[in-house]
Structure formats: structure tokens, C-alpha cells
Design an enzyme around this catalytic site. Sequence first.
Site, PDB file in Angstrom:
ATOM      1  CG  HIS A  33     -18.100  11.669  20.077  1.00 24.53           C
ATOM      2  ND1 HIS A  33     -18.314  10.420  19.556  1.00 24.53           N
ATOM      3  CD2 HIS A  33     -17.553  12.413  19.078  1.00 24.53           C
ATOM      4  CE1 HIS A  33     -17.929  10.403  18.306  1.00 24.53           C
ATOM      5  NE2 HIS A  33     -17.443  11.596  17.981  1.00 24.53           N
ATOM      6  CG  HIS A  36     -14.074   8.916  20.166  1.00 18.64           C
ATOM      7  ND1 HIS A  36     -14.589  10.183  20.223  1.00 18.64           N
ATOM      8  CD2 HIS A  36     -13.345   8.870  19.031  1.00 18.64           C
ATOM      9  CE1 HIS A  36     -14.184  10.871  19.172  1.00 18.64           C
ATOM     10  NE2 HIS A  36     -13.425  10.109  18.420  1.00 18.64           N
ATOM     11  CB  CYS A 142      -9.837  18.033   4.595  1.00 20.52           C
ATOM     12  SG  CYS A 142     -10.895  18.240   6.051  1.00 20.52           S
ATOM     13  CB  CYS A 145      -9.974  14.250   6.855  1.00 20.12           C
ATOM     14  SG  CYS A 145     -11.697  14.557   6.632  1.00 20.12           S
ATOM     15  CB  CYS A 159     -14.178  17.923   3.639  1.00 22.43           C
ATOM     16  SG  CYS A 159     -14.203  16.604   4.849  1.00 22.43           S
ATOM     17  CG  HIS A 162     -14.111  17.814   8.981  1.00 27.39           C
ATOM     18  ND1 HIS A 162     -13.394  16.761   8.473  1.00 27.39           N
ATOM     19  CD2 HIS A 162     -14.067  17.711  10.319  1.00 27.39           C
ATOM     20  CE1 HIS A 162     -12.898  16.059   9.476  1.00 27.39           C
ATOM     21  NE2 HIS A 162     -13.287  16.615  10.598  1.00 27.39           N
ATOM     22  CE  LYS A 313     -19.259  12.682  10.705  1.00 24.47           C
ATOM     23  NZ  LYS A 313     -18.598  12.962  11.904  1.00 24.47           N
ATOM     24  CE  LYS A 316     -16.696  19.739  20.735  1.00 25.54           C
ATOM     25  NZ  LYS A 316     -15.358  20.276  20.790  1.00 25.54           N
TER      26      LYS A 316
HETATM   27  O1  ME8 Z   1      -9.651   9.090  12.713  1.00 19.72           O
HETATM   28  N1  ME8 Z   1     -19.730   6.231  15.888  1.00 19.72           N
HETATM   29  O2  ME8 Z   1      -9.317   9.589  14.954  1.00 19.72           O
HETATM   30  P1  ME8 Z   1     -10.784  10.016  15.450  1.00 19.72           P
HETATM   31  C1  ME8 Z   1     -18.922   5.178  16.123  1.00 19.72           C
HETATM   32  N2  ME8 Z   1      -6.740   9.611  14.596  1.00 19.72           N
HETATM   33  N3  ME8 Z   1     -17.580   5.294  16.184  1.00 19.72           N
HETATM   34  C2  ME8 Z   1     -17.054   6.502  16.018  1.00 19.72           C
HETATM   35  C3  ME8 Z   1     -17.847   7.655  15.769  1.00 19.72           C
HETATM   36  C4  ME8 Z   1     -19.259   7.473  15.711  1.00 19.72           C
HETATM   37  N4  ME8 Z   1     -20.085   8.473  15.509  1.00 19.72           N
HETATM   38  N5  ME8 Z   1     -17.021   8.708  15.643  1.00 19.72           N
HETATM   39  C5  ME8 Z   1     -15.752   8.234  15.803  1.00 19.72           C
HETATM   40  C6  ME8 Z   1      -8.931   9.243  13.696  1.00 19.72           C
HETATM   41  N6  ME8 Z   1     -15.776   6.906  16.027  1.00 19.72           N
HETATM   42  C7  ME8 Z   1      -7.455   8.934  13.585  1.00 19.72           C
HETATM   43  C8  ME8 Z   1      -7.264   7.435  13.684  1.00 19.72           C
HETATM   44  S1  ME8 Z   1      -5.717   5.245  13.742  1.00 19.72           S
HETATM   45  C9  ME8 Z   1      -4.139   4.871  13.315  1.00 19.72           C
HETATM   46  C10 ME8 Z   1      -5.843   6.970  13.542  1.00 19.72           C
HETATM   47  C11 ME8 Z   1     -14.627   6.004  16.240  1.00 19.72           C
HETATM   48  O3  ME8 Z   1     -10.615  10.640  16.790  1.00 19.72           O
HETATM   49  C12 ME8 Z   1     -14.447   5.086  15.041  1.00 19.72           C
HETATM   50  O4  ME8 Z   1     -13.793   3.918  15.460  1.00 19.72           O
HETATM   51  O5  ME8 Z   1     -11.488  10.776  14.394  1.00 19.72           O
HETATM   52  C13 ME8 Z   1     -13.564   5.938  14.146  1.00 19.72           C
HETATM   53  O6  ME8 Z   1     -12.881   5.181  13.167  1.00 19.72           O
HETATM   54  C14 ME8 Z   1     -12.619   6.550  15.157  1.00 19.72           C
HETATM   55  O7  ME8 Z   1     -13.455   6.789  16.316  1.00 19.72           O
HETATM   56  C15 ME8 Z   1     -12.014   7.846  14.627  1.00 19.72           C
HETATM   57  O8  ME8 Z   1     -11.498   8.606  15.678  1.00 19.72           O
END
Ligand code: ME8
Length: 491
Positions: A33, A36, A142, A145, A159, A162, A313, A316
Site C-alpha cells: 500500500h 510501503h 501475535c 506481528c 495487540c 492488529h 491507520k 483493509k
Molecule cells: O514489518 N506508513 O513488514 P511490513 C508508512 N517484514 N510506512 C509504512 C506504513 C504506513 N502506514 N505501513 C507500513 C514488516 N509501512 C517486516 C519487516 S525487515 C527485516 C522486516 C512501511 O510489510 C514501514 O517502513 O509490515 C514499516 O516499517 C514497513 O512498511 C513494515 O512493512
Amino acid sequence: MTILKKIKLKVRKIMDKKFYITTPIFYPNSNLHMGHAYVVTICDILARSAKLQGKDVYFLTGSDENTGKILKTVAERNQSVDFYLKELSQNFKDLYASLDISYDQFIQTSDKEKHWPGAVALWNKLVEAGDIYKSKYVGLYCVGCETFYTEKDLIDGKCRIHLTAPEQIEEENYFFKLSKYTEQIKNKIQNGELEIIPTSRKNEILALLERGLEDVSFSRPIKNVPHGIPVPNDPEQVIYVWCDALVNYISALGYGLEDDALFQKFWPADVHVIGKDILRFHSAIWPAMLLSAKLALPKSILVHGMINSGGHKMSKSLGNVLDPKELILKYGKDAVRYYLAREVSTFEDSDMTIEKFKEAYNANLANGLGNLVSRIMKMAEDNLDSPIHIHDSEADISLYFELLNNFEIGKACDYIWLQIGVLDQYIQESQPFKVVKVDKEVGQKMIAGLVTKLYFVAMMLDSILPDSAEKIKTLIKKNKAPETPLFIRKD
Ligand code: ME8
């Protein structure tokens, strides 16, 4: 820290000819989204800017695939894990392409040849250091997470992220002696060897370290995550997904493989860019793992702000998830990059809505930049006899790069739009299009000066809006006004 040490750290940062930057690796449980898209875009801006400053850049991103949470999705879709991961990672890569993300590697932690040897090698180092032991874990987990929690981490038993109750689990797991490294990590963060940016996040992690770190469970029974990485010498257990995920930053460079030339060249990372949701993993667990394995720590961790949508936040269930693909289709990739770079605060949380996006697009791209390019290039095409030749070395844009070197992406954009405003004002006040009719030579000089300044603006835009920067430079080279405006006003 002594002043001398501070200076030494700063000099180390400036003199280093290589620049290794990473995004988090994303969970492949659904398409990416806007949040990311945000983190990959700011990393791309920093990577491009470092390259433009002559650094040898390596830009890593990827997906975090040995997670239990995809099992539910593949069961619902009646697909295999492999098939699902292939489809989803292709979607990620398509999004990156549509945003001009200049990454060097997309690592997938399900890659048995590329990633698994590194994860196993690091695990063995932790064992060698005497930092892994077997114990019983009784507590909360969880899956969303992929994190173990205690009651005090929850709100109303749920959590915080979530909003669901974690599972109560009782497992015989391997534990990592995280507590052993509390003091060392604290010192390294305090003396700036491991820089946490911004200071508010540094203080947050220092407060956590002050309270002390507890050892963490570092493996899960294989029955829960059958596609995870097996623990060496124990076929019943897989490496905890966060332990395996963090290793991506070195396995991608060949750590644990015969050919580790990239690792030798690029490690330690210059900056891991992450959201605040995963700060603890990156500034406590990851440094402890590296210390245990006697590897260098990353130089800095940039903790960016999060994007909310309509005051909430993105989720979905609330139906407020912003899909970057839709905006790219309607407004173009540079419009999305612009919004993320300038209108989203680099360090604080920001709210994003379609209304705000449209307003910023019309004001600063259609009217601001787009209009300026059309006005200057129309004057140039009508009044200059030939294209102006400008050398990059004529530009003084060091202040702009300094802002980006300090991760001040929003301020760097403000700096560009300030120049755009100055040029607009100059045209309005000095009216070169009128001057050229009464005094050709003076008018031409004024217009040539404007074209040169526009070229410098394009040089700065190179890292932020690469596509538009290229278009502007081409127009200047041909001495032509654009046939259609760079950004068309949307109502
Ligand atoms: O946590 N606003 O993956 P993830 C800005 N796999 N950035 C956001 C965001 C938002 N609303 N939502 C997500 C994980 N992000 C693990 C990481 S690393 C070794 C493992 C960005 O798919 C932000 O950078 O939940 C966040 O830290 C990351 O996506 C988490 O992505």
C-alpha cells in the site's frame, strides 16, 4: 562523546565512497500500500542522490516470506506457498517499476540458495558465541506481528497493531541472549557509532534499553511454519522469522556464501530505513545479533513517519487503504513521488487523503513546476537563436545535497520549490518576454539566465522526480517548449 570523536564520525560519513541503503523487507500477505510505496520512494531518493554525488551505491529491498501468516491466505486460495509468493513478489516489482525505483536487488527470504546459507551461518555464529540456549516459552504470540508479547504490551488484552487477541502458546524454543548486549548497544547508540534518527526515536530506544532487554525466543516449532528455515541440527525447529528476516541485510550481499565480495565491499550498511513499528527489532535485536557474531553494526537507522489516511491507520477493514497504483495511473509516477517526498513529513506521522493529494498536485506540480517549465521554455523557443549549453559543474547545489545527506527529504524539496517560486517571481517582475521585444540582447540574456536556472532545478529534481527532470533537460537541449504541460491540471 568528545568533539574529536564527533568530527571523526562526520568525516567517516562524508569520506565513505560507498553507500549501502536498505528498505524493510515486506510481508507478502497482500499487495503493497501507500505506506510501503513511501519507504521505497524515500530510499530511492537517497540512493539516487548518493549516486549523483559520486558514491558507489547498493540499494536493497525485498520480501519477508518465511512467515506463518501467509499459510492462511494460501489455504483460502488453494495455492501453494511457492506459487503465491511468485505472484506477489511480481506485483511488488511491478509497483517498483511503475515508481522508477532504482533498486539493485530484491531479496526473497524463501530463496534457499541466496538467503538461507546466510541465515544458517549467522545462527551458527550465535551458537558459537554461546548465545543460544533451549528453554520453554509460555506466553503470548501475535501472528500478525510475528512477535512474542507480554500482558503489558497489550491494550484490553489485544495487540495494539492488529487489535486481535494474541494466541497463548507453550513451546520448547531456542532463546537468544539479548539481555547480554543491553549495555554495549546503549553505549554505541549514545556515542553515535549507531546513529538513530530522529532524536525522538533515539530517546525512545534508549529508554527501552535503560529498562533492560530480556532474552528472546529465536525459534518456532516447524509444524507452525513448515516453510521456514530449519535450525541447524534440530529438524523440529525453524529459525524465528524476525531472526531470519534481519539477516537479509547481509545474506543479500553474500554473507555465508563462497562469493561474499559484495558483503566485503558494502557492509556495514550506511542506513537502514524503517518505520517506527519495527524500531525495536532494528535497534536492539539486530545490533545484538551482529555483536554476537562479531560483525560491524550499521552506521545509521532512519525511522520515518507513518502515513495515516483520513485520521486513521490504513487498514483493509476501515476501507481507507490508499493504493499507489491507482494514483500512478491517474496522476503519473512523479506526482506520487512528489507527494511522498514533500507532503509526507520525513520524521512525523502524516495524514494523506485524495483531496490533499489533488490539492498539492494542482498547486505545486501543475501550477508550480509545470507552469514554470512551459513559461520559460516558450520564451526560449520563441526568442533564443539556439539551445543553451550548460555544464553540470556550473551548478551550486551543495546545500540541497547536504539536506539529503542529513535525510531531510521534505526540506530538500522545499529548497527546490523555493527556487521555483523565485524564478516565477522574477518572470512576473522583470517581464523578460516584454524586454526582449525592445532590447533583444538584454532580453535574450535574461531568458538564457532563466533557462540555466531551470536546468539547475532539473539537476536537483534528478533524485526526486527523475522522469520530469529528464524531460526538462531534453526540452532545454532542444530549446523547445513542451507540447503538452508536464503536469495537466486535474479538477
Ligand atoms: O514489518 N506508513 O513488514 P511490513 C508508512 N517484514 N510506512 C509504512 C506504513 C504506513 N502506514 N505501513 C507500513 C514488516 N509501512 C517486516 C519487516 S525487515 C527485516 C522486516 C512501511 O510489510 C514501514 O517502513 O509490515 C514499516 O516499517 C514497513 O512498511 C513494515 O512493512
